[in-house]
Structure formats: structure tokens, C-alpha cells
Design a protein around this motif. Sequence first.
Motif: not given
Length: 186
Positions: A123-130
Motif C-alpha cells: 500500500a505504501a509503495i503503490a501510494a507513492l507511485l500513484g
Amino acid sequence: MLGRLILGVVKGLIVGGLLGFALAKLGFAAPMAIVAYLAAALAGVLVGLVAGKPIWAKDAKIEAGMKAFVGALLGAGLMYAARRWLTVPVPVPLGELGGANLSLGEAAGGTGTFGGLAITSLAAIAALLGGFYEADNDPSDEEKPGAKPAVKAAAGGNNKRIAASAAADELDDDLEVEPEKKRAKK
């Protein structure tokens, strides 16, 4: 821009959280390294396809494909950083998610770290990329339906020829004079 950033973070949280929840339900609440890196690459691909200009938008196939490819690489790199430096323990009891996975170990007491658990790290990785992809997407670049193109609007909206520069007029005159001199010599 702040609104687009928040929208991208929310999109990333949803994609990463759902992917992490699916891994936890499959028994990989704290996945081994290869599963974690592959899941992070998949999260990067999915976020690249939906954040910013999504793949279903007009003329967005190439852009979304490039974002997906780069998202896979960045996702794997960010998973390394999360597993290496995001070692803060999760402050809430995990219940079945913590007890079902033996990779958390008895020393952890059934809790994991933010970088070690699939739900939190993905969730943290995808939120940063998003957030990055959505903030990078500038909707003012897209042409609004019914709007005149910038060139026609600047020229008054009609197809009249704009006066050429003086230098171009002189060149045209020089080209016309030379054939006349050649005819006069004959």
C-alpha cells in the motif's frame, strides 16, 4: 495539483491494499523476498495503468504502458527500500493475519513491520507511485472538447494566411528578378 496528488495516493492505497490483502489471504502476510518483489512489481504495473492518464483514456496506451514498465522497476526498488529501512513494528495486533504466517516468528509476537507485511508495504509503495503519476499528469495539456486549437485561436479562428516576414518577401522578389534578367540577355 494537491487534489491530483491526493487522488493518486488514494488510487495507490486501494491498489496496493487490495493486492496486499490478497497475498495475506493466500498465506503470504509477510512474504519471502521473491514474492514481495514480484508483488511490488505487479503493484507498480497496476498503478501505472490506472494513475495519471489511465490506459482507457484516448491516446494513452503508450504513456500508460511506459508508466507500467517504469512502475514495475520502481516498485521492486521501493520494496527493497521498504524491507530494508521501514522496520517500524505495526502497533495493532494482526489477529489471524499474524498468527497464520509462520514467517513472522515468535519473537515478533504475531506482529510484523511496516516493510515486512504485504498489506502495509504494498500500500505504501503503490501510494507513492500513484501520487507521483497523478501529480505528474497535467490535464491542461489535454485539449478540451469543443475548444479551438491554439494556432487557429491565435490567428483569429479563420484560415487566412498570416503576412510573411519582410525577409521572406525580399527572397521572393529576388527569385522573380533573376529570370527576368536572363530573358533580357537572350
